[in-house]
Design an enzyme around this catalytic site. Sequence first.
Site, PDB file in Angstrom:
ATOM      1  N   HIS A 181      72.179  23.378  37.322  1.00 20.39           N
ATOM      2  CA  HIS A 181      70.850  24.148  36.657  1.00 20.39           C
ATOM      3  C   HIS A 181      70.249  23.351  36.053  1.00 20.39           C
ATOM      4  CE1 HIS A 181      71.719  27.378  33.016  1.00 20.39           C
ATOM      5  NE2 HIS A 181      71.484  28.248  34.240  1.00 20.39           N
TER       6      HIS A 181
ATOM      7  N   LYS B 207      66.141  22.660  35.042  1.00 17.28           N
ATOM      8  CA  LYS B 207      64.647  23.140  36.002  1.00 17.28           C
ATOM      9  C   LYS B 207      63.769  21.919  35.853  1.00 17.28           C
ATOM     10  CE  LYS B 207      66.881  27.716  34.687  1.00 17.28           C
ATOM     11  NZ  LYS B 207      68.751  26.456  34.793  1.00 17.28           N
TER      12      LYS B 207
ATOM     13  N   ASP C  39      51.675  14.280  38.887  1.00 19.37           N
ATOM     14  CA  ASP C  39      50.968  13.279  38.896  1.00 19.37           C
ATOM     15  C   ASP C  39      52.130  12.250  37.867  1.00 19.37           C
ATOM     16  OD1 ASP C  39      49.188  14.003  40.726  1.00 19.37           O
ATOM     17  OD2 ASP C  39      47.180  13.821  39.351  1.00 19.37           O
TER      18      ASP C  39
ATOM     19  N   HIS D  55      67.577  34.629  27.879  1.00 20.19           N
ATOM     20  CA  HIS D  55      67.222  33.883  28.492  1.00 20.19           C
ATOM     21  C   HIS D  55      67.435  32.333  28.993  1.00 20.19           C
ATOM     22  CE1 HIS D  55      67.368  31.277  32.602  1.00 20.19           C
ATOM     23  NE2 HIS D  55      68.458  32.211  33.312  1.00 20.19           N
TER      24      HIS D  55
ATOM     25  N   LYS E 269      66.768  29.102  26.589  1.00 18.43           N
ATOM     26  CA  LYS E 269      68.134  28.338  25.101  1.00 18.43           C
ATOM     27  C   LYS E 269      67.421  26.943  24.852  1.00 18.43           C
ATOM     28  CE  LYS E 269      69.464  28.826  30.561  1.00 18.43           C
ATOM     29  NZ  LYS E 269      69.506  30.463  30.081  1.00 18.43           N
TER      30      LYS E 269
ATOM     31  N   ASP F 206      67.777  22.335  11.369  1.00 16.68           N
ATOM     32  CA  ASP F 206      66.663  22.191   9.924  1.00 16.68           C
ATOM     33  C   ASP F 206      65.196  22.159  10.009  1.00 16.68           C
ATOM     34  OD1 ASP F 206      68.885  21.142   8.812  1.00 16.68           O
ATOM     35  OD2 ASP F 206      68.690  19.730   8.638  1.00 16.68           O
TER      36      ASP F 206
END
Length: 506
Positions: free
Chosen positions: A167, A169, A174, A405, A407, A412
């Site tokens: 999952h 991403k 470079d 979508h 996450k 704090d």
Amino acid sequence: MLLKRILIIGVVLFMVGCATHIKPTPSVKSYAKAPAKTGRLANFVSNATDQKDNQTGVYALGKGVDAFVSRVSLINAASSSIDLQYYIYNKDVTGNQINYSLYQAAERGVQIRLLLDDLKAPDSNPQLQILNQHKNVEIRLFNPSPNRRFKALGILTDFDRLNSRMHNKSLTVDSLTSVIGGRNIGDEYFSASHEVEFGDFDLLLIGAAVNDINTQFDSYWNSEFSYPLEVFHNKLYSDAEVINILSNWDLEVSNTEESKQDYVQALLNSEFIEHLTEGKLPWSWGNAQVLYDPPSKINEKGLASPLLDDLEEAFANTTESLFIISPYFVPGENGTEYLRKMVERGVEVSILTNSLAATDVVAVHSGYAPYRKPLLAAGITLYETKVTPNFKPSAWRGSTQASLHAKSIIFDNKHTFVGSLNLDPRSIFINTEIGVLFENAPLSEKIHNALSDAISDSAYQVKLNDNQLEWIDLKTKNTFTSEPDASIWRKIGACFFGILPIEDQL
């Protein structure tokens, strides 16, 4: 009716029977190249990182147009290497443009490695095959199914392995800059779709964290679960076929630019381009930890995510506030109790997730719904995103026009985690994930404030009233006593999934 069922079962068994076992295929190991010393990116990053030893610079990518134009700009500026790792990699307008930019980069001599989770990889796409045929490009598939025509059916014969997906991403260019977060490659993630838009969040990174993202990528690229694309698609296109495909590709890109004038203009007017035109990006600097699961997690059933274990210290050290943004949120009994104890020791806990009307996966909502009352009774503040007005989602699992979508977790208002991790059993126990924990109070406060503004306009606050749930529209102040904007069929679907023993798979 009985004959129809027998025929269906027969077809399924035939398709499963057609699957073949994948023989281990040794791949040549390769590793991230050293950071480029010359080129546009090298000059840009060198100036930005001057006197910033061991720190990471972060630029937030909240808008879809910024997220897309930043990726394409980085690819177009590459002079040495590009590494991409994605769960979903769609063949659509934005996916086509990214592939086109990758091919142009390969023609410039840039070395490209593209690692895709096999389940949703469009590996039969001629564009990918032409890319893979290029001497400067290599594409690998992670955890492939033996059934190439019907990949998902492979789960029937090898559930434990194929149920686990990569999952992760990330995009690194470079070895100088990376993009990491919740977005896959597809129109719905980049504000390019009229049917659905995922509200998502990425970070553009420079500095110390980029090397750690390289290390993460190499561990997946060289793992036993990664197979070269040519193992499954070994056709070599002739020069004439390549020229024809490239010609059509050029035409497709040109036609898209003509037909998507509004989107092209939005890209040109994006905040990222504005900052880039001014000659500098407003970086936020601080210490960053790149957290990720090892690829071997797919063989380690029932063990909690090493990434989440690494986040445990941040949870334990939180003393004032915790803000969780998770589109798929299924805390389970243990997670609910953990959050209750945080409230008990004085931490203000808030959670933002999708409403039933807004979610694109009704089954996950059915796993979350039973924990709303215990969470609220514990003193936790709970928000659910609204569906776009006048747009109703399909009954069972289809998309809405706007769906959360992103996450992220804010600790704090000092530390912010951004990545691919949902707080649900699938992310924690089954799939592999990646994210970055960044220490910078001003940025954390800025993200928190932006979320608070968005919530006041686009979310319900869920409350308990005489032990009954009610939803308060924070914009209109209207109160609802059942899942707002969700159709009767969607509610029935949620109830159906709710009685199935599938929480550990959600």
